[in-house]
Design a protein around this motif. Structure first.
Motif, PDB file in Angstrom:
ATOM      1  N   LYS A   2       0.830  -1.197   0.000  1.00  0.00           N
ATOM      2  CA  LYS A   2       0.000   0.000   0.000  1.00  0.00           C
ATOM      3  C   LYS A   2       0.874   1.260   0.000  1.00  0.00           C
ATOM      4  CE  LYS A   2      -4.071  -1.891   2.248  1.00  0.00           C
ATOM      5  NZ  LYS A   2      -4.969  -1.795   3.394  1.00  0.00           N
ATOM      6  N   LYS A   3       1.977   1.205   0.754  1.00  0.00           N
ATOM      7  CA  LYS A   3       2.878   2.354   0.808  1.00  0.00           C
ATOM      8  C   LYS A   3       3.523   2.607  -0.555  1.00  0.00           C
ATOM      9  CE  LYS A   3       4.082   1.984   5.655  1.00  0.00           C
ATOM     10  NZ  LYS A   3       5.141   1.801   6.642  1.00  0.00           N
ATOM     11  N   LEU A   4       3.868   1.555  -1.251  1.00  0.00           N
ATOM     12  CA  LEU A   4       4.481   1.684  -2.567  1.00  0.00           C
ATOM     13  C   LEU A   4       3.504   2.309  -3.571  1.00  0.00           C
ATOM     14  CD1 LEU A   4       6.948   1.205  -4.328  1.00  0.00           C
ATOM     15  CD2 LEU A   4       6.085  -1.084  -4.788  1.00  0.00           C
ATOM     16  N   PHE A   6       0.923   4.187  -2.788  1.00  0.00           N
ATOM     17  CA  PHE A   6       0.695   5.555  -2.341  1.00  0.00           C
ATOM     18  C   PHE A   6       1.828   6.475  -2.806  1.00  0.00           C
ATOM     19  CE2 PHE A   6       1.284   8.877   0.916  1.00  0.00           C
ATOM     20  CZ  PHE A   6       0.085   9.563   0.722  1.00  0.00           C
ATOM     21  N   LEU A   7       3.062   6.031  -2.656  1.00  0.00           N
ATOM     22  CA  LEU A   7       4.209   6.832  -3.102  1.00  0.00           C
ATOM     23  C   LEU A   7       4.212   7.021  -4.617  1.00  0.00           C
ATOM     24  CD1 LEU A   7       7.060   5.471  -0.806  1.00  0.00           C
ATOM     25  CD2 LEU A   7       5.961   7.702  -0.730  1.00  0.00           C
TER      26      LEU A   7
END
Length: 135
Positions: A2-4, A6-7
């Protein structure tokens, strides 16, 4: 994961923004706008054009006007504000000021009008005018 995502979305968002300069007032290196740096001077005053001669009188000086197409254009715009051909009208113009050539008669400074900003009627001072003539 999810962080990837989002970034990645964040990076795409910032790189897709356009940085367009404003076209309204483009400044030069000295802080002036393009219009202020064109070498022309803004003058407001009383204008008269009669018999192949034109004069612009400001609060502080009188200028001989170099005859060109802009002078004819001012004269056409001034027709509704004039009662007689020798009447003055108020004008706001931009132009190039230059000294009178040596050996010529006329006012010390001349103006070559490049841009007409406004032409309007002169406030009536009919009570203060003395006209000479025969009846």
């Amino acid at each position: 994961m999810k962080k990837l995502i989002f970034l990645l979305v964040l990076a795409v968002t910032f790189t897709s923004c356009k940085n367009e300069p404003k076209k309204e007032s483009i400044e030069t290196n000295d802080g002036r706008t393009e219009k202020q740096s064109d070498g022309l001077t803004l003058l407001k005053g009383e204008f008269v054009y009669y018999s192949d001669a034109a004069v612009l009188q400001t609060n502080s000086q009188i200028y001989g006007v170099i005859l060109n197409d802009k002078v004819d254009e001012i004269n056409k715009q001034a027709i509704p504000f004039k009662k007689e051909d020798t009447d003055f009208v108020l004008v706001e113009v931009r132009g190039k000021i230059m000294p009178k050539p040596e050996g010529e008669e006329g006012w010390d400074n001349r103006i070559e009008i490049k841009e007409i900003l406004n032409v309007s009627a002169l406030k009536s001072e009919a009570d203060n005018v003395v006209k000479l003539g025969t009846n």
